[in-house]
Design a protein around this motif. Structure first.
Motif, PDB file in Angstrom:
ATOM      1  N   GLY A 287     -10.517  10.381   5.196  1.00  0.00           N
ATOM      2  CA  GLY A 287     -10.287  10.211   3.767  1.00  0.00           C
ATOM      3  C   GLY A 287      -9.107  10.953   3.197  1.00  0.00           C
ATOM      4  N   MET A 288      -8.515  11.859   3.981  1.00  0.00           N
ATOM      5  CA  MET A 288      -7.432  12.687   3.450  1.00  0.00           C
ATOM      6  C   MET A 288      -6.228  11.847   3.049  1.00  0.00           C
ATOM      7  SD  MET A 288      -7.333  16.249   5.557  1.00  0.00           S
ATOM      8  CE  MET A 288      -8.604  17.488   5.281  1.00  0.00           C
ATOM      9  N   GLY A 289      -5.811  12.017   1.808  1.00  0.00           N
ATOM     10  CA  GLY A 289      -4.641  11.303   1.317  1.00  0.00           C
ATOM     11  C   GLY A 289      -4.916   9.868   0.933  1.00  0.00           C
ATOM     12  N   MET A 290      -6.175   9.442   0.996  1.00  0.00           N
ATOM     13  CA  MET A 290      -6.508   8.052   0.683  1.00  0.00           C
ATOM     14  C   MET A 290      -7.341   7.996  -0.585  1.00  0.00           C
ATOM     15  SD  MET A 290      -7.197   6.387   4.464  1.00  0.00           S
ATOM     16  CE  MET A 290      -8.827   6.014   4.066  1.00  0.00           C
TER      17      MET A 290
ATOM     18  N   ALA B 258      -1.694   2.082  10.842  1.00  0.00           N
ATOM     19  CA  ALA B 258      -0.794   1.880  11.984  1.00  0.00           C
ATOM     20  C   ALA B 258      -1.407   2.438  13.264  1.00  0.00           C
ATOM     21  CB  ALA B 258       0.550   2.541  11.707  1.00  0.00           C
ATOM     22  N   VAL B 259      -2.071   3.591  13.158  1.00  0.00           N
ATOM     23  CA  VAL B 259      -2.736   4.182  14.327  1.00  0.00           C
ATOM     24  C   VAL B 259      -3.823   3.239  14.853  1.00  0.00           C
ATOM     25  CG1 VAL B 259      -4.241   6.064  15.093  1.00  0.00           C
ATOM     26  CG2 VAL B 259      -2.222   6.567  13.697  1.00  0.00           C
TER      27      VAL B 259
ATOM     28  N   LEU C 246       1.840   7.082   1.904  1.00  0.00           N
ATOM     29  CA  LEU C 246       1.933   6.790   3.335  1.00  0.00           C
ATOM     30  C   LEU C 246       0.642   7.042   4.113  1.00  0.00           C
ATOM     31  CD1 LEU C 246       5.461   8.036   4.499  1.00  0.00           C
ATOM     32  CD2 LEU C 246       4.457   5.780   4.891  1.00  0.00           C
ATOM     33  N   ALA C 247      -0.271   7.860   3.572  1.00  0.00           N
ATOM     34  CA  ALA C 247      -1.428   8.293   4.366  1.00  0.00           C
ATOM     35  C   ALA C 247      -2.216   7.117   4.926  1.00  0.00           C
ATOM     36  CB  ALA C 247      -2.333   9.187   3.512  1.00  0.00           C
TER      37      ALA C 247
ATOM     38  N   THR D   2       0.835  -1.203   0.000  1.00  0.00           N
ATOM     39  CA  THR D   2       0.000   0.000   0.000  1.00  0.00           C
ATOM     40  C   THR D   2       0.868   1.251   0.000  1.00  0.00           C
ATOM     41  OG1 THR D   2      -1.740  -1.177   1.205  1.00  0.00           O
ATOM     42  CG2 THR D   2      -1.848   1.222   1.210  1.00  0.00           C
ATOM     43  N   ARG D   3       1.939   1.242   0.790  1.00  0.00           N
ATOM     44  CA  ARG D   3       2.860   2.389   0.788  1.00  0.00           C
ATOM     45  C   ARG D   3       3.428   2.627  -0.597  1.00  0.00           C
ATOM     46  NH1 ARG D   3       8.076   3.605   0.613  1.00  0.00           N
ATOM     47  NH2 ARG D   3       8.702   1.432   0.331  1.00  0.00           N
TER      48      ARG D   3
END
Length: 730
Positions: free
Chosen positions: A558-561, A241-242, A234-235, A228-229
């Motif tokens: 949704g930001m960055g995804m 990860a969170v 990275l988003a 995915t990265r």
């Protein structure tokens, strides 16, 4: 981009030397494959190997979906494993070395090759465990699972991932660390297929579950996160990860976030099941999404994308600010089939953005218009990108009903962008394109049969065919239709389309699997239910406040995804809470879906805007702010779902018609407020009145509609009188 070096055709590069005919197409290369910066470009036997794998991967899905279905979990495991193997083969984990001289040292490659030994050993152990279970054993000795499978698999996967970050090679060379990861993906899938096809499958999530499931799930999760990265940034990885940290930190958190906790074995023995990674997101990516990617690849192979863009130029090119209106139509058509906002920007924006700048749009406006229009492609029925299929899967609402419900909101969104660009063109006195600069409409109408695959798709869906059968028919029709077009699809072209589909699917499958990991955390920890109770508490104070909070969370998640992952996560966290405060499931999920989509143009992390800024040459943040303004309607329309369900085709025909017409008029007024133009320049007081009128019309109530119509009529009369004799551009 690799497929266009000069997106402005010769016919429009020099206004002083118009060409004699307009039958030539403007768009050429829209359908060419875009090669990502970190994708390897192979030649020779390596190209043939990965092309063959991609073709086999696409063919496997067509065969399984239409001819010989296999057990659900097994199908989804193979689906993810195939994407991992292809993804690690094609996408590098580090920047390419510009030359062999700056490539990584030989000892680093030697370390990577050495890791093949434990990776192969774990694969061999899967074979041995298969032999043991086939011989009548009820389960594998836990010590063997850990010492001979789990520990080597975990250590090798983690080491190879880290090594791949530092191992730099030329673009045409294969990375040995990624070969290790491909073997680890194969070992992980092999073990899960082995265990999930025995009675031991029922033990997942309990203390009786084989320890090997947990080890395989941890390794599989690491492989999914790393891929995915590589393909989506990275988003989504950071958000995942969170959530994973929350699984084990939750017991120590205060307030509504706290929960009793899960052990590492219990969580990971359950997360790689249909409660998480193999759940709704992978269910959709392994059926509907992969099928429509194959459909899109067949359309690309038959050059339908070029035709769509040329058709848009012929239809709208001569209007004032013509290229901007072309981008609206072209992005809507392309966005229906390609499923990603940023991908849509890259495919159509490289042509439309330079042309918009040519007729007078600043670089920022040109990029913002393309970003907003491309984002709208995700909400354009009948296909609506991948998010609509996930909505159908999660809610149980038929896909056709969702497509119908999306019609008025999509019209409002594109009407908003249209009037935004039209008013800006009028305010700045922009011209349209000349007759000799655009294709001849009469020439393009003769090829209108190229729309047949999409018409067949829509007709099949509304005739009651399943989405899989309708998509397969549409795909086959794309090949058949090509036989009467200039770009006939033979065996070579069909294989090329299947190869392209296999490659195109990697990003969305990785994203869906990663989103499934987040969905698994939400379902297994119960954080979604606690979020619902928080929304319920807010609704007790104000339902509008609860909706605003849900909007902010949906955009933040949704930001960055990519759209698919953004909606899948938001649907798990936010939608249940909205349903609990009394909102209908369809309205709640559309509310979440819209904000997940528009996160692509919402500062500070706006993927579609950033992609457009890369083409226009403007500042990315400035472009994202401008695209936010142009797409403003998308931030208002979801609230209309709540206050006026007729917006989603729920109500009588008269109610639906009234709400649709008045909301469209409200959108026109809102566009005038943003662009400071109606039938001429609008001063501050008039803009304030227009804003009030727009809100009245958009709200959807009968009395507010009457008041809004009165304001709109008064503004119309005053503006026409004021500017009737003035030489303003029209």
């Amino acid at each position: 981009m690799s497929h266009k070096t000069d997106p402005i055709p010769h016919a429009v590069q020099d206004e002083d030397h118009p060409v004699a005919t307009s039958t030539a197409a403007i768009a050429d290369g829209v359908d060419e494959e875009v090669v990502e910066p970190n994708r390897r470009v192979f030649a020779g036997w390596q190209f043939l190997l990965f092309a063959g794998l991609a073709i086999a991967y696409s063919g496997f899905h067509l065969f399984s979906l239409n001819i010989y279905p296999i057990e659900t979990w097994s199908f989804r495991i193979v689906h993810i494993a195939g994407a991992l193997i292809l993804g690690y083969g094609l996408f590098a984990g580090a920047r390419f070395a510009e030359s062999e001289a700056v490539a990584s040292p030989a000892w680093l490659k030697g370390v990577a090759l050495a890791l093949l030994i434990p990776a192969a050993y774990t694969l061999f152990q899967v074979f041995m465990m298969h032999q043991t279970l086939s011989g009548g054993a009820m389960r594998i000795d836990p010590a063997i699972e850990s010492l001979h499978f789990g520990y080597p698999l975990m250590a090798t996967t983690a080491a190879a991932i880290v090594l791949s970050w530092f191992l730099r090679q030329a673009r045409h060379r294969f990375n040995p660390a990624d070969l290790v990861l491909m073997v680890c993906a194969l070992a992980t899938a092999g073990y899960l297929l082995l265990i999930y096809n025995t009675p031991l499958r029922a033990s997942t999530g309990t203390s009786f579950a084989p320890i090997g499931i947990s080890w395989a799930a941890i390794a599989g999760s690491l492989l999914i996160l790393e891929l995915t990265r590589r393909v989506a940034g990275l988003a989504l990885v950071v958000i995942s990860a969170v959530f994973l940290v929350y699984v084990f930190a939750g017991p120590y958190l205060p307030g509504f976030l706290g929960y009793p906790g899960l052990s590492l074995q219990r969580f990971f023995s359950q997360v790689y099941t249909d409660a998480g990674i193999l759940g709704p997101t992978t269910a959709v990516s392994s059926t509907y999404i992969i099928l429509f990617i194959i459909f899109a690849a067949f359309l690309q192979a038959s050059k339908v994308g070029d035709y769509f863009v040329n058709f848009a130029f012929a239809a709208a090119g001569r209007a004032r600010g013509g290229p901007a209106k072309v981008s609206i139509f072209a992005s809507g058509l392309m966005g229906m089939i390609n499923g990603t906002s940023a991908g849509n920007v890259v495919s159509t924006g490289s042509l439309t953005i330079p042309l918009m700048k040519k007729v007078g749009y600043p670089a920022r406006s040109a990029g913002a218009i393309e970003a907003a229009a491309s984002t709208g492609g995700q909400i354009m029925p009948p296909i609506m990108g991948a998010g609509a299929f996930i909505m159908a899967e999660v809610t149980g609402i038929p896909y056709t009903e969702i497509a119908i419900a999306a019609l008025i909101p999509a019209i409002l969104y594109f009407a908003s962008i249209y009037f935004m660009v039209d008013f800006e063109a009028a305010r700045k006195g922009m011209r349209g394109m000349r007759r000799d600069e655009i294709p001849r409409f009469s020439h393009l109408v003769k090829q209108a049969y190229l729309f047949a695959p999409i018409i067949i798709l829509v007709a099949a869906l509304f005739m009651g065919y399943s989405v899989i059968r309708a998509g397969t028919l549409a795909t086959a029709s794309a090949a058949v239709v090509s036989w009467i077009s200039p770009h006939k699809m033979g065996i070579r072209s069909i294989l090329k389309a299947l190869q392209l589909a296999g490659t195109m699917s990697i990003q969305i499958i990785a994203v869906c699997a990663c989103a499934g990991l987040i969905v698994g955390v939400i379902s297994l920890t119960g954080v979604g239910a606690r979020f619902s109770s928080l929304l319920l508490g807010l609704a007790g104070v104000s339902q509008l406040l609860a909706l605003v909070f849900a909007m902010l969370i949906s955009i933040l998640l949704g930001m960055g995804m990519p759209t698919t992952a953004a909606y899948a996560v938001a649907a798990s966290v936010v939608a249940p809470g909205l349903i609990n405060i009394g909102i209908q499931p369809l309205v709640a999920h559309f509310f979440v879906f819209y904000f997940a989509v528009v996160s692509a143009i919402t500062p500070p992390v706006a993927l579609a805007s950033y992609a457009a800024a890369g083409i226009s040459g403007d500042n990315p943040m400035g472009t994202s702010v401008a695209s936010f303004k142009i797409g403003l309607a998308a931030f208002i329309v979801p609230f209309m779902f709540f206050y006026s369900p007729a917006m989603l085709m729920e109500g009588s025909a008269l109610q639906i018609l009234r709400v649709g017409v008045t909301a469209t008029l409200g959108i026109v007024l809102l566009s005038g407020v943003v662009q400071k133009w109606f039938f001429g320049p609008v001063n501050g007081i008039a803009r304030l009145v227009m804003l009030v009128g727009a809100m009245f019309l958009i709200y959807g109530g009968i009395y507010t509609d009457i008041a809004g119509l009165a304001i709109a009529a008064a503004l119309f009369v005053l503006q026409r009188r004021q500017f009737a004799s003035s030489p303003h551009p029209t």
